[in-house]
Design a protein around this motif. Sequence first.
Motif, short mmCIF file in Angstrom:
data_model
loop_
_atom_site.label_atom_id
_atom_site.label_comp_id
_atom_site.label_asym_id
_atom_site.label_seq_id
_atom_site.Cartn_x
_atom_site.Cartn_y
_atom_site.Cartn_z
N ILE A 187 0.83 -1.21 0.00
CA ILE A 187 0.00 0.00 0.00
C ILE A 187 0.87 1.26 0.00
O ILE A 187 0.41 2.34 0.39
N LEU A 188 2.12 1.13 -0.46
CA LEU A 188 3.02 2.28 -0.50
C LEU A 188 2.74 3.14 -1.73
O LEU A 188 3.46 3.13 -2.72
N CYS A 194 -1.22 9.29 4.93
CA CYS A 194 -1.61 7.90 5.17
C CYS A 194 -2.66 7.85 6.26
O CYS A 194 -2.45 8.35 7.37
N LYS A 195 -3.82 7.25 5.95
CA LYS A 195 -4.92 7.17 6.91
C LYS A 195 -5.04 5.79 7.55
O LYS A 195 -5.98 5.52 8.30
N VAL A 196 -4.09 4.90 7.25
CA VAL A 196 -4.14 3.54 7.78
C VAL A 196 -3.45 3.51 9.14
O VAL A 196 -2.27 3.83 9.25
N SER A 197 -4.16 3.12 10.17
CA SER A 197 -3.63 3.15 11.53
C SER A 197 -2.76 1.94 11.82
O SER A 197 -2.84 0.90 11.15
N SER A 198 -1.94 2.06 12.86
CA SER A 198 -1.10 0.94 13.28
C SER A 198 -1.96 -0.21 13.82
O SER A 198 -1.60 -1.39 13.67
N GLU A 199 -3.11 0.11 14.42
CA GLU A 199 -4.01 -0.94 14.91
C GLU A 199 -4.56 -1.77 13.76
O GLU A 199 -4.72 -2.99 13.87
N CYS A 200 -4.82 -1.10 12.63
CA CYS A 200 -5.34 -1.81 11.44
C CYS A 200 -4.30 -2.78 10.90
O CYS A 200 -4.63 -3.93 10.59
N ILE A 201 -3.05 -2.35 10.79
CA ILE A 201 -2.00 -3.23 10.26
C ILE A 201 -1.73 -4.37 11.24
O ILE A 201 -1.49 -5.52 10.83
N LEU A 202 -1.77 -4.10 12.54
CA LEU A 202 -1.60 -5.17 13.53
C LEU A 202 -2.71 -6.20 13.37
O LEU A 202 -2.45 -7.42 13.39
N ASN A 203 -3.94 -5.74 13.19
CA ASN A 203 -5.07 -6.64 12.98
C ASN A 203 -4.87 -7.49 11.73
O ASN A 203 -5.12 -8.70 11.73
N LEU A 204 -4.39 -6.86 10.66
CA LEU A 204 -4.15 -7.58 9.41
C LEU A 204 -3.07 -8.66 9.58
O LEU A 204 -3.21 -9.79 9.11
N VAL A 205 -1.98 -8.31 10.26
CA VAL A 205 -0.89 -9.27 10.48
C VAL A 205 -1.37 -10.45 11.31
O VAL A 205 -0.99 -11.61 11.04
N VAL A 216 4.39 -1.16 3.82
CA VAL A 216 3.51 -0.19 4.47
C VAL A 216 4.33 1.04 4.89
O VAL A 216 5.56 1.03 4.87
N PHE A 217 3.61 2.09 5.29
CA PHE A 217 4.27 3.29 5.81
C PHE A 217 4.66 3.08 7.27
O PHE A 217 3.98 2.38 8.02
N HIS A 218 5.77 3.71 7.63
CA HIS A 218 6.29 3.58 8.99
C HIS A 218 5.26 4.00 10.03
O HIS A 218 5.17 3.39 11.11
N CYS A 219 4.46 5.01 9.72
CA CYS A 219 3.46 5.49 10.67
C CYS A 219 2.35 4.48 10.92
O CYS A 219 1.59 4.60 11.88
N SER A 220 2.24 3.46 10.04
CA SER A 220 1.24 2.41 10.22
C SER A 220 1.81 1.19 10.95
O SER A 220 1.09 0.21 11.16
N MET A 221 3.08 1.25 11.33
CA MET A 221 3.72 0.15 12.03
C MET A 221 3.79 0.45 13.52
O MET A 221 3.68 1.58 13.96
N ARG A 246 6.51 12.58 5.90
CA ARG A 246 6.27 13.73 6.78
C ARG A 246 5.66 13.34 8.11
O ARG A 246 5.86 14.02 9.11
N GLU A 247 4.90 12.23 8.15
CA GLU A 247 4.25 11.84 9.40
C GLU A 247 5.25 11.54 10.51
O GLU A 247 4.90 11.55 11.69
N GLU A 248 6.52 11.29 10.13
CA GLU A 248 7.52 10.93 11.15
C GLU A 248 7.91 12.11 12.03
O GLU A 248 8.61 11.92 13.03
N LYS A 249 7.47 13.31 11.68
CA LYS A 249 7.75 14.47 12.53
C LYS A 249 7.21 14.25 13.93
O LYS A 249 7.81 14.67 14.93
N TYR A 250 6.06 13.56 13.99
CA TYR A 250 5.45 13.28 15.29
C TYR A 250 5.34 11.78 15.54
O TYR A 250 4.60 11.33 16.40
N GLY A 251 6.09 11.00 14.76
CA GLY A 251 5.99 9.55 14.86
C GLY A 251 6.79 8.96 16.00
O GLY A 251 7.60 9.63 16.65
#
Length: 396
Positions: A187-188, A194-205, A216-221, A246-251
């Motif tokens: 999904i890169l 990126c609107k995909v949350s880390s909880e969503c990717i955890l659920n998928l895994v 995936v994006f780092h902010c979703s991990m 850019r999301e890593e500014k607050y990641g």
Amino acid sequence: MAEAEEDSNTWAYLPDHIIVKVFSFLNLQDKFQASFVCKTWNDCFHYPILWSDFVFIIQDENENQASRHRKCLEMHGAHLKHVLMKVDQSKPLCRKVACDILHGVADLPDKTLSSIKIDFTGENPFFYAGAEFVQSLKKLFGSNPENLKISAHSLVNVDLSGMPVAFDDEVLNLLSQNHPLLESLNILNKVLVCKVSSECILNLVKKCRKLKKLFVFHCSMSDDTVVALAEDHRTPLDELGISCRREEKYGVDLSSEAWQQLMTKLPSLKVMLSFDHTCPLHRVSQIMKPEIPVHVLNLQTFTMIYEEVNQAASFYRNTLEVAVLQTRNSPELGRALVNLARHCSHLHTLIVYCVLKKEVVDEILSLRPKMKEDGTYILKWKPQAEPWYVGIEEGD
């Protein structure tokens, strides 16, 4: 007698398997035209094997083309296994046809689709978020799970990296809920946020325990996701791609402890780590950790990144195979690149999008002669009109 012999030499008497093989090299329009040669060729045109791997090219606002695609789906949709869609997103009719196809595939009662990849071409319309494609993907992935037969319909490979569309958690939750046999997900894409949350990717895994490739994006991990990938009784992950923006500014960083746990379980894992120009520069060195088995490193920041290159030479000397840099030249960068070539023994591809000193290029290629032999590099010492091609030096 002569007339019978002449008849036996006509195209219609070619064995079916040869005709089918020839058809497999033709695009849909050419196959369609060839099917009018004779009844035998028309019968071969409808062989299921010719519809297993299919490319929908939706580039023209042409109702006839749209009609052909719909007819094709109606007649052969049940045979589609691996689908690639190329859609000109700048044209409303093309977008509509593409969504109609996705809806048509979703509604097939006996579909065998296992892989789908969607690539957008053309200019992205202003303020276009691709909402209709988000809805179409939800339908394709199974918005009505009670009607979904998992064994018959589970997708295996999904590549959405070519769609600059803002996917949300619901899209991927439907995918993981209804397609537990998923082996590859990318999904890169180039969407700004990126609107995909880390909880969503955890659920998928946790639900898709056969995953072999995940991009995936780092902010979703999260650390929980990294640890989940190391759980027992799941297929070992082969490739993990993580992109930082850019999301890593607050990641939040992925911890060294989580990475170490994953590497203990999966010593052969290959990681692609990418940083683009929107990622805050100070975050690059923080996210890069020695515990990450980085095989591919993308540092496309357009800034001075020689310290990060030296860090990569130190951290990834036993794993790094491919490095791509979009940066600005400096004496420090030249020394860092030579250091990278000297210490990373597995490095076979080096792409540098800036003009270097000739002596730096010569030294890198002398340290990595196989790279020069294979032509797997971009290393320039003179300004040259773009695009720059891999393996072609200045003056060749």
